[in-house]
Design a protein around this motif. Structure first.
Motif, PDB file in Angstrom:
ATOM      1  N   LEU A   1     -80.684  -0.329  46.576  1.00  0.00           N
ATOM      2  CA  LEU A   1     -79.910   0.644  45.809  1.00  0.00           C
ATOM      3  C   LEU A   1     -78.450   0.241  45.684  1.00  0.00           C
ATOM      4  O   LEU A   1     -77.835   0.338  44.610  1.00  0.00           O
ATOM      5  CB  LEU A   1     -80.025   2.023  46.467  1.00  0.00           C
ATOM      6  N   PHE A   2     -77.871  -0.251  46.792  1.00  0.00           N
ATOM      7  CA  PHE A   2     -76.439  -0.554  46.795  1.00  0.00           C
ATOM      8  C   PHE A   2     -76.120  -1.990  46.382  1.00  0.00           C
ATOM      9  O   PHE A   2     -74.943  -2.323  46.191  1.00  0.00           O
ATOM     10  CB  PHE A   2     -75.845  -0.285  48.176  1.00  0.00           C
ATOM     11  N   ALA A   3     -77.137  -2.842  46.250  1.00  0.00           N
ATOM     12  CA  ALA A   3     -76.896  -4.259  45.945  1.00  0.00           C
ATOM     13  C   ALA A   3     -75.999  -4.473  44.720  1.00  0.00           C
ATOM     14  O   ALA A   3     -75.106  -5.320  44.752  1.00  0.00           O
ATOM     15  CB  ALA A   3     -78.223  -4.996  45.779  1.00  0.00           C
ATOM     16  N   PRO A   4     -76.181  -3.742  43.624  1.00  0.00           N
ATOM     17  CA  PRO A   4     -75.326  -3.978  42.451  1.00  0.00           C
ATOM     18  C   PRO A   4     -73.995  -3.229  42.467  1.00  0.00           C
ATOM     19  O   PRO A   4     -73.221  -3.335  41.505  1.00  0.00           O
ATOM     20  CB  PRO A   4     -76.205  -3.492  41.295  1.00  0.00           C
ATOM     21  N   VAL A   5     -73.718  -2.487  43.545  1.00  0.00           N
ATOM     22  CA  VAL A   5     -72.515  -1.646  43.586  1.00  0.00           C
ATOM     23  C   VAL A   5     -71.352  -2.444  44.158  1.00  0.00           C
ATOM     24  O   VAL A   5     -71.404  -2.870  45.329  1.00  0.00           O
ATOM     25  CB  VAL A   5     -72.757  -0.375  44.430  1.00  0.00           C
ATOM     26  N   PRO A   6     -70.283  -2.655  43.419  1.00  0.00           N
ATOM     27  CA  PRO A   6     -69.137  -3.428  43.930  1.00  0.00           C
ATOM     28  C   PRO A   6     -68.501  -2.748  45.138  1.00  0.00           C
ATOM     29  O   PRO A   6     -68.354  -1.524  45.178  1.00  0.00           O
ATOM     30  CB  PRO A   6     -68.159  -3.438  42.741  1.00  0.00           C
ATOM     31  N   GLY A   7     -68.145  -3.558  46.133  1.00  0.00           N
ATOM     32  CA  GLY A   7     -67.396  -3.045  47.269  1.00  0.00           C
ATOM     33  C   GLY A   7     -68.213  -2.299  48.291  1.00  0.00           C
ATOM     34  O   GLY A   7     -67.643  -1.684  49.198  1.00  0.00           O
TER      35      GLY A   7
ATOM     36  N   ILE B   1     -73.583   1.981  55.665  1.00  0.00           N
ATOM     37  CA  ILE B   1     -72.889   1.311  54.565  1.00  0.00           C
ATOM     38  C   ILE B   1     -71.407   1.235  54.874  1.00  0.00           C
ATOM     39  O   ILE B   1     -70.856   2.083  55.583  1.00  0.00           O
ATOM     40  CB  ILE B   1     -73.103   2.003  53.209  1.00  0.00           C
ATOM     41  N   VAL B   2     -70.770   0.201  54.348  1.00  0.00           N
ATOM     42  CA  VAL B   2     -69.322   0.019  54.462  1.00  0.00           C
ATOM     43  C   VAL B   2     -68.769  -0.027  53.052  1.00  0.00           C
ATOM     44  O   VAL B   2     -69.235  -0.822  52.217  1.00  0.00           O
ATOM     45  CB  VAL B   2     -68.978  -1.272  55.229  1.00  0.00           C
ATOM     46  N   VAL B   3     -67.792   0.837  52.770  1.00  0.00           N
ATOM     47  CA  VAL B   3     -67.287   1.025  51.407  1.00  0.00           C
ATOM     48  C   VAL B   3     -65.833   0.584  51.327  1.00  0.00           C
ATOM     49  O   VAL B   3     -64.961   1.146  52.001  1.00  0.00           O
ATOM     50  CB  VAL B   3     -67.400   2.505  50.979  1.00  0.00           C
ATOM     51  N   GLU B   4     -65.569  -0.409  50.491  1.00  0.00           N
ATOM     52  CA  GLU B   4     -64.208  -0.873  50.233  1.00  0.00           C
ATOM     53  C   GLU B   4     -63.679  -0.154  48.994  1.00  0.00           C
ATOM     54  O   GLU B   4     -64.051  -0.475  47.857  1.00  0.00           O
ATOM     55  CB  GLU B   4     -64.203  -2.386  50.012  1.00  0.00           C
ATOM     56  N   GLU B   5     -62.835   0.832  49.205  1.00  0.00           N
ATOM     57  CA  GLU B   5     -62.415   1.735  48.128  1.00  0.00           C
ATOM     58  C   GLU B   5     -61.776   1.007  46.949  1.00  0.00           C
ATOM     59  O   GLU B   5     -62.003   1.371  45.776  1.00  0.00           O
ATOM     60  CB  GLU B   5     -61.441   2.783  48.678  1.00  0.00           C
ATOM     61  N   GLN B   6     -60.982  -0.022  47.205  1.00  0.00           N
ATOM     62  CA  GLN B   6     -60.302  -0.715  46.117  1.00  0.00           C
ATOM     63  C   GLN B   6     -61.276  -1.344  45.132  1.00  0.00           C
ATOM     64  O   GLN B   6     -60.958  -1.489  43.951  1.00  0.00           O
ATOM     65  CB  GLN B   6     -59.358  -1.787  46.683  1.00  0.00           C
ATOM     66  N   ARG B   7     -62.448  -1.730  45.602  1.00  0.00           N
ATOM     67  CA  ARG B   7     -63.438  -2.336  44.717  1.00  0.00           C
ATOM     68  C   ARG B   7     -64.441  -1.317  44.182  1.00  0.00           C
ATOM     69  O   ARG B   7     -64.880  -1.413  43.034  1.00  0.00           O
ATOM     70  CB  ARG B   7     -64.187  -3.448  45.455  1.00  0.00           C
ATOM     71  N   SER B   8     -64.813  -0.347  45.021  1.00  0.00           N
ATOM     72  CA  SER B   8     -65.839   0.613  44.609  1.00  0.00           C
ATOM     73  C   SER B   8     -65.282   1.747  43.762  1.00  0.00           C
ATOM     74  O   SER B   8     -65.993   2.325  42.932  1.00  0.00           O
ATOM     75  CB  SER B   8     -66.524   1.205  45.842  1.00  0.00           C
ATOM     76  N   GLY B   9     -64.019   2.094  44.016  1.00  0.00           N
ATOM     77  CA  GLY B   9     -63.414   3.219  43.311  1.00  0.00           C
ATOM     78  C   GLY B   9     -63.677   4.555  43.983  1.00  0.00           C
ATOM     79  O   GLY B   9     -63.256   5.595  43.480  1.00  0.00           O
ATOM     80  N   TRP B  10     -64.348   4.536  45.103  1.00  0.00           N
ATOM     81  CA  TRP B  10     -64.605   5.765  45.865  1.00  0.00           C
ATOM     82  C   TRP B  10     -64.651   5.441  47.346  1.00  0.00           C
ATOM     83  O   TRP B  10     -64.751   4.282  47.726  1.00  0.00           O
ATOM     84  CB  TRP B  10     -65.900   6.441  45.418  1.00  0.00           C
ATOM     85  N   ARG B  11     -64.555   6.491  48.164  1.00  0.00           N
ATOM     86  CA  ARG B  11     -64.530   6.314  49.610  1.00  0.00           C
ATOM     87  C   ARG B  11     -65.864   6.735  50.223  1.00  0.00           C
ATOM     88  O   ARG B  11     -66.606   7.513  49.634  1.00  0.00           O
ATOM     89  CB  ARG B  11     -63.416   7.156  50.227  1.00  0.00           C
TER      90      ARG B  11
ATOM     91  N   LEU C   1     -73.508   7.697  42.294  1.00  0.00           N
ATOM     92  CA  LEU C   1     -73.024   6.408  41.775  1.00  0.00           C
ATOM     93  C   LEU C   1     -72.912   6.441  40.254  1.00  0.00           C
ATOM     94  O   LEU C   1     -71.939   5.922  39.687  1.00  0.00           O
ATOM     95  CB  LEU C   1     -73.971   5.294  42.218  1.00  0.00           C
ATOM     96  N   VAL C   2     -73.884   7.036  39.589  1.00  0.00           N
ATOM     97  CA  VAL C   2     -73.845   7.127  38.119  1.00  0.00           C
ATOM     98  C   VAL C   2     -72.655   7.964  37.676  1.00  0.00           C
ATOM     99  O   VAL C   2     -72.036   7.703  36.635  1.00  0.00           O
ATOM    100  CB  VAL C   2     -75.178   7.728  37.595  1.00  0.00           C
ATOM    101  N   GLY C   3     -72.294   8.944  38.488  1.00  0.00           N
ATOM    102  CA  GLY C   3     -71.162   9.802  38.165  1.00  0.00           C
ATOM    103  C   GLY C   3     -69.818   9.164  38.492  1.00  0.00           C
ATOM    104  O   GLY C   3     -68.781   9.851  38.392  1.00  0.00           O
ATOM    105  N   GLY C   4     -69.841   7.938  38.896  1.00  0.00           N
ATOM    106  CA  GLY C   4     -68.583   7.218  39.169  1.00  0.00           C
ATOM    107  C   GLY C   4     -67.973   7.511  40.512  1.00  0.00           C
ATOM    108  O   GLY C   4     -66.776   7.299  40.720  1.00  0.00           O
ATOM    109  N   GLY C   5     -68.773   8.034  41.444  1.00  0.00           N
ATOM    110  CA  GLY C   5     -68.262   8.283  42.784  1.00  0.00           C
ATOM    111  C   GLY C   5     -67.490   9.575  42.904  1.00  0.00           C
ATOM    112  O   GLY C   5     -66.659   9.724  43.801  1.00  0.00           O
ATOM    113  N   SER C   6     -67.796  10.532  42.058  1.00  0.00           N
ATOM    114  CA  SER C   6     -67.117  11.817  42.152  1.00  0.00           C
ATOM    115  C   SER C   6     -67.817  12.703  43.150  1.00  0.00           C
ATOM    116  O   SER C   6     -69.052  12.797  43.148  1.00  0.00           O
ATOM    117  CB  SER C   6     -67.115  12.522  40.778  1.00  0.00           C
TER     118      SER C   6
END
Length: 380
Positions: free
Chosen positions: A268-274, A292-302, A373-378
């Motif tokens: 699921l997360f393979a294509p998600v940047p960051g 999961i580890v989320v890099e906000e600068q690349r993913s756009g969300w925390r 994810l489809v909603g852009g991380g809102s």
């Protein structure tokens, strides 16, 4: 209101019920009994050690393990800063001093190179290092290929905190079998459970005999109650051991379900940047928790945004362990840090991982994450 989808609920069923009923009907309701002895033998066989002692918690196992290798008041014990607090608290029970060390960014396990540096630093100051206590994080073993020889060369006992890793292995060798003694946990959220409970596993018969003595209030072998030293009420009950025996039979199947779920998260997360899964390359992990580890600068969300989104929809998540050097109770403790544990605490999120999750629940979790994810991380 729909029921919350939990992070790692107990996975019990008819087999556990039958073992408990059998233990009840046997009359062995008091702490000692045949189920307890059998459980110790079976876990030792699974881990590959000569023996085991079942106790009331993983914390109790750690406490007795440290006493067993000779840790005493004033000693220093090297502990990962990224761990559950029991690892550090057990050191403090003895009057020893935990010194915290940072972790590897890819696995969350202790950074072996930092351990080497810390051992040199402490010994150059004349400190007595009572033990090194690596933790097998989230079900993946530490790098014992490097760590075990390092401790042996330094003459420092290795006490393996395998509380999260029963059923995992490192290069084919089971978790819990490294070092002089290992500690397991059967808490309610672990890979398998006895409701509450833990176990020491070791090839050292004298250490295990000593632990068993201390765990039963250090009672001397006399008809009356005779005590020559302070002991502890740490023994696991026969009934809980019966539950554990049934769980052990089902352990491989429960691990398979958790591994399958981690693979679905990875896809699921393979294509998600960051976004990456912590330790996903470890094929020997028991996959206790998928992180999961989320890099906000690349993913756009925390990571916290996804946590909030899931919580609003009845899905439980949790941050990774808050590092020990940031815990108020251990404020001021000496530490060797790189900032990795703090970043993982800020950017990491544990997702529902339990083997008891139904296919419907898993589908709901994956669909809800995809929706986020489809909603852009809102988090709305």
């Amino acid at each position: 209101m729909s029921q919350t989808i939990l992070l790692s609920p107990p996975d019990v069923g008819p087999l556990e019920e039958s073992y408990l009923i059998e233990a009840l009907r046997s009359g062995w309701v008091a702490p000692a009994g045949p189920a307890l002895q059998a459980f110790e033998r079976e876990v030792a066989a699974r881990v590959g050690t000569d023996g085991a002692v079942a106790v009331s918690s993983g914390t109790a196992a750690l406490h007795l393990a440290l006493l067993g290798v000779g840790v005493g008041p004033g000693d220093v014990v090297i502990v990962p800063t990224l761990t559950f607090i029991a690892t550090a608290n057990a050191v403090r029970y003895i009057g020893a001093r935990p010194v915290f060390v940072d972790c590897d960014p890819q696995t969350g396990n202790v950074d072996v190179h930092l351990v080497a540096d810390l051992l040199k630093r402490l010994r150059s100051r004349g400190e007595r290092v009572g033990a090194v206590v690596p933790v097998d994080m989230f079900g993946s073993c530490a790098d014992y290929t490097e760590l075990a020889p390092l401790c042996a060369e330094a003459g420092v006992p290795l006490v393996e905190d395998a509380a999260e890793a029963l059923g995992a292995s490192h290069r084919g060798r089971p978790a819990g079998s490294f070092g002089r003694v290992g500690a397991l946990s059967f808490n309610g959220n672990k890979i398998m459970t006895t409701s509450g409970g833990g176990m020491l596993v070791s090839d050292d018969g004298e250490l295990l005999a000593r632990a068993r003595h201390l765990a039963t209030q250090a009672r001397e072998p006399m008809l009356h109650y005779e005590h020559r030293e302070i002991g502890y009420n740490y023994r696991l009950s026969n009934l809980l051991a019966a539950l554990g025996r049934a769980q052990l039979i089902r352990l491989d199947g429960m691990i398979t379900r958790r591994r399958h779920l981690r693979d679905r998260y990875a896809k699921l997360f393979a294509p998600v940047p960051g976004v990456r899964l912590l330790g996903v390359e470890d094929t020997e992990s028991n996959c206790w928790l998928s992180v999961i580890v989320v890099e906000e600068q690349r993913s756009g969300w925390r990571a916290a945004d996804l946590a909030d989104y899931l919580a609003q929809r009845g899905i439980e998540t949790r941050p990774v362990w808050k590092p020990m050097h940031l815990q108020p109770v251990h404020a001021g403790a000496e530490s060797l840090l790189t900032g990795t544990a703090e970043r993982l605490f800020a950017e990491g999120l544990t997702l529902p991982s339990g083997s008891a999750l139904t296919e419907s629940q898993v589908t709901t979790v994956l669909a809800t994450i995809d929706e986020f994810l489809v909603g852009g991380g809102s988090a709305a």
